[in-house]
Design a protein around this motif. Structure first.
Motif, PDB file in Angstrom:
ATOM      1  N   PHE A  44     -13.198 -14.313  12.418  1.00  0.00           N
ATOM      2  CA  PHE A  44     -14.498 -13.704  12.646  1.00  0.00           C
ATOM      3  C   PHE A  44     -15.569 -14.773  12.857  1.00  0.00           C
ATOM      4  CE2 PHE A  44     -18.528 -11.903  11.080  1.00  0.00           C
ATOM      5  CZ  PHE A  44     -18.644 -10.813  11.928  1.00  0.00           C
ATOM      6  N   ARG A  45     -15.571 -15.805  12.002  1.00  0.00           N
ATOM      7  CA  ARG A  45     -16.544 -16.892  12.161  1.00  0.00           C
ATOM      8  C   ARG A  45     -16.346 -17.614  13.489  1.00  0.00           C
ATOM      9  NH1 ARG A  45     -15.212 -17.559   6.697  1.00  0.00           N
ATOM     10  NH2 ARG A  45     -13.932 -19.372   7.186  1.00  0.00           N
ATOM     11  N   ALA A  46     -15.110 -17.788  13.920  1.00  0.00           N
ATOM     12  CA  ALA A  46     -14.838 -18.435  15.204  1.00  0.00           C
ATOM     13  C   ALA A  46     -15.346 -17.573  16.354  1.00  0.00           C
ATOM     14  CB  ALA A  46     -13.338 -18.701  15.355  1.00  0.00           C
ATOM     15  N   ALA A  47     -15.148 -16.272  16.250  1.00  0.00           N
ATOM     16  CA  ALA A  47     -15.638 -15.369  17.299  1.00  0.00           C
ATOM     17  C   ALA A  47     -17.162 -15.423  17.381  1.00  0.00           C
ATOM     18  CB  ALA A  47     -15.166 -13.942  17.027  1.00  0.00           C
ATOM     19  N   LEU A  48     -17.834 -15.423  16.234  1.00  0.00           N
ATOM     20  CA  LEU A  48     -19.298 -15.523  16.230  1.00  0.00           C
ATOM     21  C   LEU A  48     -19.760 -16.846  16.837  1.00  0.00           C
ATOM     22  CD1 LEU A  48     -20.404 -14.060  12.786  1.00  0.00           C
ATOM     23  CD2 LEU A  48     -20.823 -13.107  15.051  1.00  0.00           C
ATOM     24  N   ALA A  49     -19.092 -17.924  16.499  1.00  0.00           N
ATOM     25  CA  ALA A  49     -19.452 -19.230  17.054  1.00  0.00           C
ATOM     26  C   ALA A  49     -19.274 -19.237  18.564  1.00  0.00           C
ATOM     27  CB  ALA A  49     -18.606 -20.332  16.405  1.00  0.00           C
ATOM     28  N   ALA A  50     -18.204 -18.624  19.057  1.00  0.00           N
ATOM     29  CA  ALA A  50     -17.970 -18.560  20.496  1.00  0.00           C
ATOM     30  C   ALA A  50     -19.043 -17.725  21.190  1.00  0.00           C
ATOM     31  CB  ALA A  50     -16.581 -17.981  20.781  1.00  0.00           C
ATOM     32  N   LEU A  51     -19.425 -16.609  20.572  1.00  0.00           N
ATOM     33  CA  LEU A  51     -20.486 -15.780  21.151  1.00  0.00           C
ATOM     34  C   LEU A  51     -21.817 -16.527  21.186  1.00  0.00           C
ATOM     35  CD1 LEU A  51     -19.614 -12.370  19.465  1.00  0.00           C
ATOM     36  CD2 LEU A  51     -19.463 -12.904  21.912  1.00  0.00           C
ATOM     37  N   ARG A  52     -22.131 -17.240  20.128  1.00  0.00           N
ATOM     38  CA  ARG A  52     -23.378 -18.014  20.089  1.00  0.00           C
ATOM     39  C   ARG A  52     -23.371 -19.108  21.144  1.00  0.00           C
ATOM     40  NH1 ARG A  52     -22.804 -17.731  13.931  1.00  0.00           N
ATOM     41  NH2 ARG A  52     -24.139 -15.969  13.407  1.00  0.00           N
ATOM     42  N   ALA A  53     -22.229 -19.772  21.302  1.00  0.00           N
ATOM     43  CA  ALA A  53     -22.112 -20.826  22.311  1.00  0.00           C
ATOM     44  C   ALA A  53     -22.282 -20.257  23.707  1.00  0.00           C
ATOM     45  CB  ALA A  53     -20.772 -21.544  22.176  1.00  0.00           C
ATOM     46  N   ALA A  54     -21.677 -19.086  23.968  1.00  0.00           N
ATOM     47  CA  ALA A  54     -21.797 -18.458  25.273  1.00  0.00           C
ATOM     48  C   ALA A  54     -23.247 -18.042  25.543  1.00  0.00           C
ATOM     49  CB  ALA A  54     -20.875 -17.243  25.370  1.00  0.00           C
ATOM     50  N   LYS A  55     -23.906 -17.519  24.525  1.00  0.00           N
ATOM     51  CA  LYS A  55     -25.301 -17.115  24.669  1.00  0.00           C
ATOM     52  C   LYS A  55     -26.187 -18.329  24.944  1.00  0.00           C
ATOM     53  CE  LYS A  55     -29.037 -14.733  22.272  1.00  0.00           C
ATOM     54  NZ  LYS A  55     -29.468 -14.114  21.026  1.00  0.00           N
ATOM     55  N   GLN A  56     -25.944 -19.405  24.231  1.00  0.00           N
ATOM     56  CA  GLN A  56     -26.734 -20.618  24.419  1.00  0.00           C
ATOM     57  C   GLN A  56     -26.487 -21.219  25.808  1.00  0.00           C
ATOM     58  OE1 GLN A  56     -25.966 -23.779  21.599  1.00  0.00           O
ATOM     59  NE2 GLN A  56     -27.985 -24.671  21.955  1.00  0.00           N
ATOM     60  N   ALA A  57     -25.264 -21.161  26.270  1.00  0.00           N
ATOM     61  CA  ALA A  57     -24.921 -21.699  27.591  1.00  0.00           C
ATOM     62  C   ALA A  57     -25.642 -20.923  28.704  1.00  0.00           C
ATOM     63  CB  ALA A  57     -23.424 -21.652  27.811  1.00  0.00           C
ATOM     64  N   LYS A  58     -25.950 -19.657  28.432  1.00  0.00           N
ATOM     65  CA  LYS A  58     -26.649 -18.832  29.421  1.00  0.00           C
ATOM     66  C   LYS A  58     -28.152 -18.920  29.246  1.00  0.00           C
ATOM     67  CE  LYS A  58     -22.901 -15.661  30.209  1.00  0.00           C
ATOM     68  NZ  LYS A  58     -22.490 -14.310  30.439  1.00  0.00           N
ATOM     69  N   GLY A  59     -28.626 -19.871  28.413  1.00  0.00           N
ATOM     70  CA  GLY A  59     -30.042 -20.082  28.235  1.00  0.00           C
ATOM     71  C   GLY A  59     -30.682 -19.238  27.167  1.00  0.00           C
ATOM     72  N   GLY A  60     -29.893 -18.626  26.343  1.00  0.00           N
ATOM     73  CA  GLY A  60     -30.475 -17.721  25.352  1.00  0.00           C
ATOM     74  C   GLY A  60     -30.333 -18.210  23.998  1.00  0.00           C
TER      75      GLY A  60
END
Length: 60
Positions: A44-60
């Protein structure tokens, strides 16, 4: 230390427990442990980290 705080073990000295005792206890605990909750939490923590990274990569 458990010996100092738990009355059940107050009569034991710290050197009463050998390295062999500790090794055997570790093997016993490892053989019977269920890590499914810990694995699920890590996933779960890995999934959250991946989502945060994807969001940050898209400028968010």
């Amino acid at each position: 230390m458990i010996i100092e705080t738990d009355p059940e073990f107050a009569s034991l000295a710290a050197n009463a427990v050998s390295d062999g005792d500790i090794h055997a206890a570790c093997l016993s605990v490892a053989a019977g442990i269920d890590l499914s909750e810990e694995i699920g939490a890590a996933e779960f923590r890995a999934a959250l980290a991946a989502l945060r990274a994807a969001k940050q990569a898209k400028g968010g």
